[in-house]
Design an enzyme around this catalytic site. Structure first.
Site, mmCIF file in Angstrom:
data_model
loop_
_atom_site.group_PDB
_atom_site.id
_atom_site.type_symbol
_atom_site.label_atom_id
_atom_site.label_comp_id
_atom_site.label_asym_id
_atom_site.label_seq_id
_atom_site.Cartn_x
_atom_site.Cartn_y
_atom_site.Cartn_z
ATOM 1 N N LYS A 13 -0.341 1.872 13.002
ATOM 2 C CA LYS A 13 -0.982 1.228 14.161
ATOM 3 C C LYS A 13 -0.191 0.022 14.649
ATOM 4 O O LYS A 13 0.071 -0.130 15.838
ATOM 5 C CB LYS A 13 -2.418 0.783 13.810
ATOM 6 C CG LYS A 13 -3.339 1.893 13.357
ATOM 7 C CD LYS A 13 -4.729 1.368 13.028
ATOM 8 C CE LYS A 13 -4.779 0.369 11.895
ATOM 9 N NZ LYS A 13 -4.358 0.904 10.573
ATOM 10 N N ARG A 88 -13.377 -2.215 13.327
ATOM 11 C CA ARG A 88 -13.327 -1.451 12.082
ATOM 12 C C ARG A 88 -14.717 -1.065 11.603
ATOM 13 O O ARG A 88 -14.839 -0.408 10.566
ATOM 14 C CB ARG A 88 -12.675 -2.309 10.997
ATOM 15 C CG ARG A 88 -11.215 -1.983 10.681
ATOM 16 C CD ARG A 88 -10.773 -3.007 9.646
ATOM 17 N NE ARG A 88 -9.647 -2.678 8.844
ATOM 18 C CZ ARG A 88 -8.381 -3.045 9.126
ATOM 19 N NH1 ARG A 88 -8.097 -3.653 10.245
ATOM 20 N NH2 ARG A 88 -7.425 -2.778 8.276
ATOM 21 N N ARG A 160 3.170 -7.549 1.243
ATOM 22 C CA ARG A 160 1.835 -8.153 1.272
ATOM 23 C C ARG A 160 1.147 -7.986 -0.079
ATOM 24 O O ARG A 160 1.240 -6.953 -0.710
ATOM 25 C CB ARG A 160 0.995 -7.498 2.377
ATOM 26 C CG ARG A 160 1.307 -8.068 3.754
ATOM 27 C CD ARG A 160 0.747 -7.233 4.876
ATOM 28 N NE ARG A 160 -0.613 -6.761 4.650
ATOM 29 C CZ ARG A 160 -1.262 -5.943 5.481
ATOM 30 N NH1 ARG A 160 -0.672 -5.527 6.584
ATOM 31 N NH2 ARG A 160 -2.481 -5.558 5.220
HETATM 32 P P1 ADP Z 1 -3.620 -2.455 7.471
HETATM 33 O O1 ADP Z 1 -2.264 -2.677 8.041
HETATM 34 O O2 ADP Z 1 -3.602 -2.017 6.054
HETATM 35 O O3 ADP Z 1 -4.475 -1.583 8.340
HETATM 36 P P2 ADP Z 1 -4.597 -5.063 8.387
HETATM 37 O O4 ADP Z 1 -3.442 -5.968 8.479
HETATM 38 O O5 ADP Z 1 -5.137 -4.480 9.633
HETATM 39 O O6 ADP Z 1 -4.270 -3.906 7.329
HETATM 40 O O7 ADP Z 1 -5.787 -5.784 7.624
HETATM 41 C C1 ADP Z 1 -5.593 -6.427 6.384
HETATM 42 C C2 ADP Z 1 -6.944 -6.870 5.831
HETATM 43 O O8 ADP Z 1 -7.535 -7.831 6.727
HETATM 44 C C3 ADP Z 1 -7.986 -5.778 5.697
HETATM 45 O O9 ADP Z 1 -7.880 -5.054 4.459
HETATM 46 C C4 ADP Z 1 -9.284 -6.579 5.772
HETATM 47 O O10 ADP Z 1 -9.553 -7.253 4.548
HETATM 48 C C5 ADP Z 1 -8.939 -7.639 6.809
HETATM 49 N N1 ADP Z 1 -9.270 -7.173 8.172
HETATM 50 C C6 ADP Z 1 -8.401 -6.903 9.181
HETATM 51 N N2 ADP Z 1 -9.046 -6.502 10.277
HETATM 52 C C7 ADP Z 1 -10.362 -6.507 9.974
HETATM 53 C C8 ADP Z 1 -11.549 -6.160 10.684
HETATM 54 N N3 ADP Z 1 -11.505 -5.715 11.971
HETATM 55 N N4 ADP Z 1 -12.733 -6.283 10.051
HETATM 56 C C9 ADP Z 1 -12.801 -6.735 8.782
HETATM 57 N N5 ADP Z 1 -11.738 -7.058 8.039
HETATM 58 C C10 ADP Z 1 -10.511 -6.950 8.622
HETATM 59 P P1 ADP Z 2 -0.817 0.042 10.026
HETATM 60 O O1 ADP Z 2 -0.767 -1.078 11.020
HETATM 61 O O2 ADP Z 2 -1.550 1.233 10.529
HETATM 62 O O3 ADP Z 2 -1.288 -0.390 8.686
HETATM 63 P P2 ADP Z 2 2.106 -0.183 10.033
HETATM 64 O O4 ADP Z 2 2.506 -0.125 11.449
HETATM 65 O O5 ADP Z 2 2.111 -1.501 9.348
HETATM 66 O O6 ADP Z 2 0.688 0.547 9.827
HETATM 67 O O7 ADP Z 2 3.039 0.838 9.238
HETATM 68 C C1 ADP Z 2 2.952 1.017 7.815
HETATM 69 C C2 ADP Z 2 4.374 1.214 7.263
HETATM 70 O O8 ADP Z 2 4.894 2.476 7.722
HETATM 71 C C3 ADP Z 2 5.402 0.190 7.726
HETATM 72 O O9 ADP Z 2 6.301 -0.023 6.656
HETATM 73 C C4 ADP Z 2 6.092 0.849 8.921
HETATM 74 O O10 ADP Z 2 7.442 0.393 9.071
HETATM 75 C C5 ADP Z 2 6.065 2.315 8.519
HETATM 76 N N1 ADP Z 2 5.902 3.238 9.652
HETATM 77 C C6 ADP Z 2 5.156 3.071 10.757
HETATM 78 N N2 ADP Z 2 5.204 4.158 11.553
HETATM 79 C C7 ADP Z 2 6.001 5.055 10.922
HETATM 80 C C8 ADP Z 2 6.438 6.394 11.242
HETATM 81 N N3 ADP Z 2 6.023 7.011 12.353
HETATM 82 N N4 ADP Z 2 7.256 7.006 10.352
HETATM 83 C C9 ADP Z 2 7.651 6.381 9.221
HETATM 84 N N5 ADP Z 2 7.272 5.140 8.869
HETATM 85 C C10 ADP Z 2 6.457 4.469 9.702
#
Ligand code: ADP
Ligand code: ADP
Ligand code: ZN
Length: 216
Positions: A13, A88, A160
């Site tokens: 995302k 979420r 992270r």
């Molecule tokens: P990911 O890349 O794994 O989807 P995020 O960076 O979006 O993770 O979120 C990291 C953490 O921040 C989540 O596991 C949660 O604890 C908190 N968080 C982020 N967005 C939300 C939300 N919309 N509602 C509640 N908690 C959130």
């Molecule tokens: P989210 O926000 O949904 O948690 P991220 O954008 O942080 O996901 O992506 C998670 C991991 O996967 C990162 O290390 C990113 O560089 C990698 N990634 C994202 N999109 C792709 C893709 N289409 N193919 C391979 N790796 C990807």
């Protein structure tokens, strides 16, 4: 235009939101990034959020909604935003509708990205983030030009704390329980477009662009 990117942790995302944000000139609003910035700055919000984030749980709706609403009310979001990681929960989705309705706007498109459990764990396990600007890399699929260093700002890359194996699984579990119901919620409202998150970064982006062209 308000676009929501919906999908499990690690599906890509943030990566896609960043590309779309640059192309459309709309701000990328990531609730996770807002929390990490608050933690880095040592604010009361950051302290409140940290214990939930460390455990892979969702931060309570009240705190999260207030934070995102404040962000969306800043002037750069007047023309829209790319929302990543918010809403979420159903409660957050309803709150978002209210915030947007106050300014005669609404969610225009929800892009649902999905992929296998194996893929999610592989992506989360190789994710490196810039400590300074929060740009995201992948050790195999999207490596920085210089190991350990951000291409954009030269900042230090780190993994992270909530990307440990145990917390990853917990976050995916929490996603399935609390966030996955949003797929049907938005599908029923005719806002949902589903795309395959398994392709490479340009392949996923092409699907995203095609979805956008259909509603424009
Ligand atoms: P990911 O890349 O794994 O989807 P995020 O960076 O979006 O993770 O979120 C990291 C953490 O921040 C989540 O596991 C949660 O604890 C908190 N968080 C982020 N967005 C939300 C939300 N919309 N509602 C509640 N908690 C959130
Ligand atoms: P989210 O926000 O949904 O948690 P991220 O954008 O942080 O996901 O992506 C998670 C991991 O996967 C990162 O290390 C990113 O560089 C990698 N990634 C994202 N999109 C792709 C893709 N289409 N193919 C391979 N790796 C990807
Ligand atoms: Zn950086």
């Amino acid at each position: 235009m308000f676009i929501v990117l919906l999908g499990p942790p690690g599906v890509g995302k943030g990566t896609q939101a960043e590309l779309l944000s640059q192309e459309l000139g709309l701000p990328h609003v990531s609730s996770g990034e807002l929390f990490r910035e608050a933690i880095k700055a040592g604010t009361a919000l950051g302290r409140k959020a940290q214990r939930y984030i460390d455990q892979g749980k969702l931060v309570p709706d009240k705190v999260t909604i207030a934070m995102v609403a404040e962000r969306l009310n800043q002037p750069d979001c007047a023309g829209g935003a790319i929302l990543d990681g918010f809403p979420r929960t159903i409660g957050q989705a309803k709150a978002l509708d209210k915030v947007l309705a106050q300014r005669n706007a609404s969610v225009d498109l929800v892009v649902y990205m999905n992929g296998s459990m194996e893929m999610l764990l592989q992506r989360l396990g190789g994710r490196w983030t810039c400590r300074n600007c929060q740009a995201v890399y992948h050790i195999l699929h999207n490596p920085p030009r210089e190991p350990g260093k951000c291409d954009l700002c030269g900042g230090e890359l780190y993994q992270r704390e909530d990307d440990t194996a145990e917390t990853q699984r917990k976050r995916i579990e929490v996603y399935l329980e609390q966030t996955a119901p949003l797929v049907e919620h938005y599908r029923q409202r005719g806002l949902l477009v589903e795309i395959n998150g398994e392709l490479d970064i340009p392949g996923v982006y092409a699907q995203l662009r095609a979805a956008l062209d259909r509603i424009r």
